[in-house]
Design an enzyme around this catalytic site. Structure first.
Site, PDB file in Angstrom:
ATOM      1  N   HIS A 138       1.021  -0.974  -0.186  1.00 45.64           N
ATOM      2  CA  HIS A 138      -0.080  -0.007  -0.088  1.00 45.64           C
ATOM      3  C   HIS A 138       0.679   1.924   0.006  1.00 45.64           C
ATOM      4  CE1 HIS A 138       0.809   0.570   4.096  1.00 45.64           C
ATOM      5  NE2 HIS A 138       0.715  -0.718   4.305  1.00 45.64           N
ATOM      6  N   GLU A 139       0.730   2.163   0.373  1.00 45.66           N
ATOM      7  CA  GLU A 139       0.976   4.070   0.379  1.00 45.66           C
ATOM      8  C   GLU A 139       2.154   4.102   1.743  1.00 45.66           C
ATOM      9  OE1 GLU A 139       0.389   6.400  -1.904  1.00 45.66           O
ATOM     10  OE2 GLU A 139      -1.119   4.737  -3.248  1.00 45.66           O
TER      11      GLU A 139
ATOM     12  N   HIS B 154       4.077   1.774   1.955  1.00 52.81           N
ATOM     13  CA  HIS B 154       4.944   0.946   1.290  1.00 52.81           C
ATOM     14  C   HIS B 154       5.756   1.493   0.420  1.00 52.81           C
ATOM     15  CE1 HIS B 154       2.581  -2.617   2.926  1.00 52.81           C
ATOM     16  NE2 HIS B 154       3.644  -3.205   3.829  1.00 52.81           N
TER      17      HIS B 154
ATOM     18  N   GLN C 223       5.425 -15.263  12.299  1.00 47.86           N
ATOM     19  CA  GLN C 223       5.651 -14.544  13.422  1.00 47.86           C
ATOM     20  C   GLN C 223       4.114 -14.231  13.364  1.00 47.86           C
ATOM     21  OE1 GLN C 223       7.128 -11.142  10.360  1.00 47.86           O
ATOM     22  NE2 GLN C 223       5.822 -10.278  10.850  1.00 47.86           N
TER      23      GLN C 223
ATOM     24  N   GLY D 273       8.275   1.074   8.637  1.00 46.55           N
ATOM     25  CA  GLY D 273       7.961   2.277   8.689  1.00 46.55           C
ATOM     26  C   GLY D 273       7.549   1.806   9.773  1.00 46.55           C
TER      27      GLY D 273
ATOM     28  N   LYS E 298      -2.296   3.372   6.746  1.00 43.80           N
ATOM     29  CA  LYS E 298      -2.300   2.382   5.953  1.00 43.80           C
ATOM     30  C   LYS E 298      -2.111   0.969   6.631  1.00 43.80           C
ATOM     31  CE  LYS E 298      -2.896   5.515   2.186  1.00 43.80           C
ATOM     32  NZ  LYS E 298      -3.528   5.388   0.761  1.00 43.80           N
TER      33      LYS E 298
ATOM     34  N   SER F 180      -2.503  -3.438   5.990  1.00 42.93           N
ATOM     35  CA  SER F 180      -2.776  -4.389   5.061  1.00 42.93           C
ATOM     36  C   SER F 180      -4.106  -5.171   5.417  1.00 42.93           C
ATOM     37  CB  SER F 180      -1.616  -5.987   4.847  1.00 42.93           C
ATOM     38  OG  SER F 180      -0.773  -4.599   3.552  1.00 42.93           O
ATOM     39  N   ARG F 181      -3.837  -5.265   6.887  1.00 47.06           N
ATOM     40  CA  ARG F 181      -5.414  -5.580   7.377  1.00 47.06           C
ATOM     41  C   ARG F 181      -6.432  -4.694   7.272  1.00 47.06           C
ATOM     42  NH1 ARG F 181      -1.055  -7.981  11.330  1.00 47.06           N
ATOM     43  NH2 ARG F 181      -1.007 -10.031  11.315  1.00 47.06           N
TER      44      ARG F 181
HETATM   45  O1  PAF Z   1       6.422  -5.249   9.351  1.00 43.08           O
HETATM   46  C1  PAF Z   1       6.721  -6.183   8.320  1.00 43.08           C
HETATM   47  O2  PAF Z   1       6.121  -6.270   7.142  1.00 43.08           O
HETATM   48  C2  PAF Z   1       6.589  -7.341   8.963  1.00 43.08           C
HETATM   49  O3  PAF Z   1       7.061  -7.988   9.909  1.00 43.08           O
HETATM   50  C3  PAF Z   1       8.129  -7.846   8.327  1.00 43.08           C
HETATM   51  C4  PAF Z   1       9.242  -6.464   8.697  1.00 43.08           C
HETATM   52  C5  PAF Z   1       9.239  -7.662   7.283  1.00 43.08           C
HETATM   53  C6  PAF Z   1       9.349  -9.537   8.547  1.00 43.08           C
HETATM   54  O4  PAF Z   1       8.486  -9.670   8.024  1.00 43.08           O
END
Ligand code: PAF
Length: 280
Positions: free
Chosen positions: A34-35, A37, A61, A147, A184, A186-187
């Site tokens: 998204h924006e 990233h 994770q 971010g 912003k 993804s969720r």
């Molecule tokens: O912030 C994220 O999207 C994730 O935690 C990361 C840093 C890519 C690790 O999987």
């Protein structure tokens, strides 16, 4: 732009660039870009010769009852966004490429991961630290961009890089928001129309806190009360945590002074959202 899934091929290409004297940036992501990233990629593009984006939904994770299966994935869409942002290489490995059957090499620091998101997501930061360590080894970049929305993650990675002597500069980039102020994420795609409307309460509660601080409030407990009171006005919001901590070590503080992180995690319906303010 290349897309590679092999660790060896990725490492070879990055080493080739470095041998030519080119600077390399890494933007680690889990995709569904998204924006937020995009802003990391654009900054990386400006400051480096080559930009690598990793797209890997890291199973390590996610806790057992979390959204690993549901996490949105769309490589074609992501590739178009990366291409438009001038990315040189996407590293998109399979889970089996990252974690072999006998995998045991975890990275897990104490203290910083215990509070905030670590308290409600006990395995999360062990998974983040492990995968980020692997990414730093696979892609020996000079700079990595993260971010500030994931402020605890940023603090942990900064600490990890210092403590474990990684030769990489960590660059934290500001939160990118929707027009109404929702950070912003993804969720956000999980939210229904009504949930999306109410989700703006996270940013509003932090705005209230900042107004109080700007007017002279220094008591961390009072700041937490202000945020909690605002969040409690929202029918769909269920607070996971509201914390005021030192940004350096993620430990609770009594007075708002020095580097401070005000962090919140709130369920809107069943979707857990986070937001924060960092005061430096
Ligand atoms: O912030 C994220 O999207 C994730 O935690 C990361 C840093 C890519 C690790 O999987």
């Amino acid at each position: 732009m290349k897309i590679l899934g092999s660790i060896q091929e990725t490492r070879n290409l990055v080493k080739e660039w470095k041998a030519q004297g080119l600077s390399v940036a890494l933007v680690p992501t889990m995709g569904y870009l998204h924006e937020g990233h995009k802003s990391l990629m654009e900054r990386a593009r400006k400051e480096n010769d080559k930009v690598v984006v990793s797209i890997f939904v890291n199973p390590m994770q996610f806790g057992p009852n979390e959204d690993l299966e549901a996490y949105p994935r769309d490589l074609n869409r992501d590739a178009k966004i990366c291409e438009a942002a001038g990315v040189d290489l996407i590293f998109h490995p399979e889970v089996s490429e990252m974690y072999g059957p006998d995998f045991h090499g975890f990275v897990d620091m104490t203290v910083l991961p215990e509070k905030l998101c670590g308290a409600s997501r006990p395995v999360h930061f062990k998974g983040v630290q492990t995968v980020v360590t692997k990414l730093f080894h696979i892609i020996p970049a000079q700079r990595a961009y993260f971010g500030q929305k994931d402020a605890q993650q940023l603090a942990i990675i900064r600490r990890m890089v210092i403590d474990l002597d990684f030769d990489i500069e960590i660059i934290g980039c500001p939160i990118i928001r929707e027009e109404d102020g929702l950070a912003k994420s993804s969720r956000n795609t999980y939210l229904s129309e009504e949930e999306r409307r109410q989700a703006v309460i996270l940013n509003e509660s932090l705005n209230d806190a900042m107004c109080a601080i700007e007017a002279g409030e220094k008591d961390a407990a009072k700041v937490k009360e202000i945020i909690t009171a605002k969040l409690n006005t929202c029918p769909l919001a269920k607070i996971d945590y509201v914390e005021v901590v030192s940004f350096d070590n993620i430990q609770p503080i009594e007075k708002v002074e020095g580097a401070v992180l005000i962090a919140i995690a709130v369920y809107i319906g069943t979707t857990r959202l986070i937001d924060n303010r960092i005061i430096m």
